[in-house]
Design an enzyme around this catalytic site. Sequence first.
Site, PDB file in Angstrom:
ATOM      1  N   GLU A  75       0.854  -1.200   0.000  1.00  0.00           N
ATOM      2  CA  GLU A  75       0.000   0.000   0.000  1.00  0.00           C
ATOM      3  C   GLU A  75       0.882   1.240   0.000  1.00  0.00           C
ATOM      4  O   GLU A  75       1.586   1.513   0.972  1.00  0.00           O
ATOM      5  CB  GLU A  75      -0.903  -0.022   1.240  1.00  0.00           C
ATOM      6  CG  GLU A  75      -1.780   1.208   1.379  1.00  0.00           C
ATOM      7  CD  GLU A  75      -2.562   1.215   2.704  1.00  0.00           C
ATOM      8  OE1 GLU A  75      -2.836   0.124   3.258  1.00  0.00           O
ATOM      9  OE2 GLU A  75      -2.879   2.310   3.188  1.00  0.00           O
ATOM     10  N   ARG A 120       0.368  10.272   0.430  1.00  0.00           N
ATOM     11  CA  ARG A 120       0.682  11.355   1.361  1.00  0.00           C
ATOM     12  C   ARG A 120       1.835  12.208   0.876  1.00  0.00           C
ATOM     13  O   ARG A 120       2.145  13.225   1.482  1.00  0.00           O
ATOM     14  CB  ARG A 120       1.120  10.774   2.712  1.00  0.00           C
ATOM     15  CG  ARG A 120       0.041  10.148   3.499  1.00  0.00           C
ATOM     16  CD  ARG A 120       0.507  10.026   4.931  1.00  0.00           C
ATOM     17  NE  ARG A 120       0.317   8.698   5.441  1.00  0.00           N
ATOM     18  CZ  ARG A 120       0.897   8.235   6.533  1.00  0.00           C
ATOM     19  NH1 ARG A 120       1.738   8.985   7.206  1.00  0.00           N
ATOM     20  NH2 ARG A 120       0.654   7.020   6.945  1.00  0.00           N
ATOM     21  N   THR A 130      -4.415   6.115   1.857  1.00  0.00           N
ATOM     22  CA  THR A 130      -4.760   7.512   2.157  1.00  0.00           C
ATOM     23  C   THR A 130      -5.579   8.130   1.023  1.00  0.00           C
ATOM     24  O   THR A 130      -5.439   9.315   0.719  1.00  0.00           O
ATOM     25  CB  THR A 130      -3.501   8.378   2.427  1.00  0.00           C
ATOM     26  OG1 THR A 130      -2.446   7.561   2.922  1.00  0.00           O
ATOM     27  CG2 THR A 130      -3.786   9.461   3.444  1.00  0.00           C
ATOM     28  N   LYS A 165     -10.947  -1.309   6.417  1.00  0.00           N
ATOM     29  CA  LYS A 165      -9.758  -1.041   7.221  1.00  0.00           C
ATOM     30  C   LYS A 165     -10.242  -0.579   8.594  1.00  0.00           C
ATOM     31  O   LYS A 165     -11.224   0.161   8.683  1.00  0.00           O
ATOM     32  CB  LYS A 165      -8.954   0.063   6.540  1.00  0.00           C
ATOM     33  CG  LYS A 165      -7.827   0.654   7.356  1.00  0.00           C
ATOM     34  CD  LYS A 165      -6.986   1.579   6.497  1.00  0.00           C
ATOM     35  CE  LYS A 165      -5.918   2.274   7.329  1.00  0.00           C
ATOM     36  NZ  LYS A 165      -4.863   2.860   6.493  1.00  0.00           N
TER      37      LYS A 165
HETATM   38  O1  ELE Z   1      -2.014   6.810   5.491  1.00  0.00           O
HETATM   39  C1  ELE Z   1      -3.083   6.295   5.780  1.00  0.00           C
HETATM   40  O2  ELE Z   1      -4.021   6.171   5.013  1.00  0.00           O
HETATM   41  C2  ELE Z   1      -3.305   5.778   7.111  1.00  0.00           C
HETATM   42  O3  ELE Z   1      -4.384   5.382   7.364  1.00  0.00           O
HETATM   43  C3  ELE Z   1      -2.230   5.734   8.079  1.00  0.00           C
HETATM   44  C4  ELE Z   1      -1.454   4.436   8.008  1.00  0.00           C
HETATM   45  O4  ELE Z   1      -2.296   3.350   7.853  1.00  0.00           O
HETATM   46  C5  ELE Z   1      -0.648   4.298   9.203  1.00  0.00           C
HETATM   47  O5  ELE Z   1       0.175   5.414   9.348  1.00  0.00           O
HETATM   48  C6  ELE Z   1       0.227   3.091   9.166  1.00  0.00           C
HETATM   49  O6  ELE Z   1       0.337   2.671  10.449  1.00  0.00           O
HETATM   50  P1  ELE Z   1       1.712   2.623  11.260  1.00  0.00           P
HETATM   51  O7  ELE Z   1       2.144   1.204  11.142  1.00  0.00           O
HETATM   52  O8  ELE Z   1       1.287   3.021  12.626  1.00  0.00           O
HETATM   53  O9  ELE Z   1       2.649   3.596  10.620  1.00  0.00           O
END
Ligand code: ELE
Length: 210
Positions: free
Chosen positions: A38, A42, A66, A126
Amino acid sequence: MTSVLDLAPVVPVVVVDDPSDAVPLARALIAGGLPAIEVTLRTPAALEAIRAIADAVPDAVVGAGTVITPEQVTRAVTAGARFLVSPGWTDLLLEAMRASGVPYLPGVSTTSEVVALLERGVREMKFFPAEAAGGTAYLKSLNGPLPQARFCPTGGIGPTTAPDYLALPNVGCVGGSWMLPADAVAARDWGRVEALAREAAGLTGSRAQV
Ligand SMILES: O=C(O)C(=O)C[C@H](O)[C@H](O)COP(=O)(O)O
């Protein structure tokens, strides 16, 4: 296509700053056993990264994360995204995702959002932000009244907590970025990324033992 939830136990959530990292990074994840990737929308490099992976790494199932606007749905699919993930959803976004023709996981963090998606015919979602929104205890509680909903929890999950999520009947896979430490990516240490990916891919074993 197989459900996004069943491609791999762990879906790496990737933030690409330099598009030239995309292909070696994807190859390292695949070599470690994680084919579903994924790429979050961003960063300005994200669409180029998706295109590069789709073109050069045929074994990868690259998706866009995102995704929060219909325009992003179109751009991501045009770039080669084979699935779409959002941190949250609206009817406008859901309609665009549905019309895209590729599988999608809208993000939820409350029971009412889950019910609203079920009402709209969506059963796979999700769960974000997983740890902050209640973690495994919350998902376990949802499974009583709403067993038809299945989740990819993401947000704050690491290698020690992932097996607890994967043991739940309503969890298909977990998302996370722990196999892509910022310092390893900055140093282009793809060997380390591959090793961390391999450990993550092996977490299926923990699940089977539960
Ligand atoms: O960017 C997006 O659409 C999100 O929803 C955020 C990510 O899913 C998280 O940042 C990943 O989770 P971490 O493993 O805590 O880094």
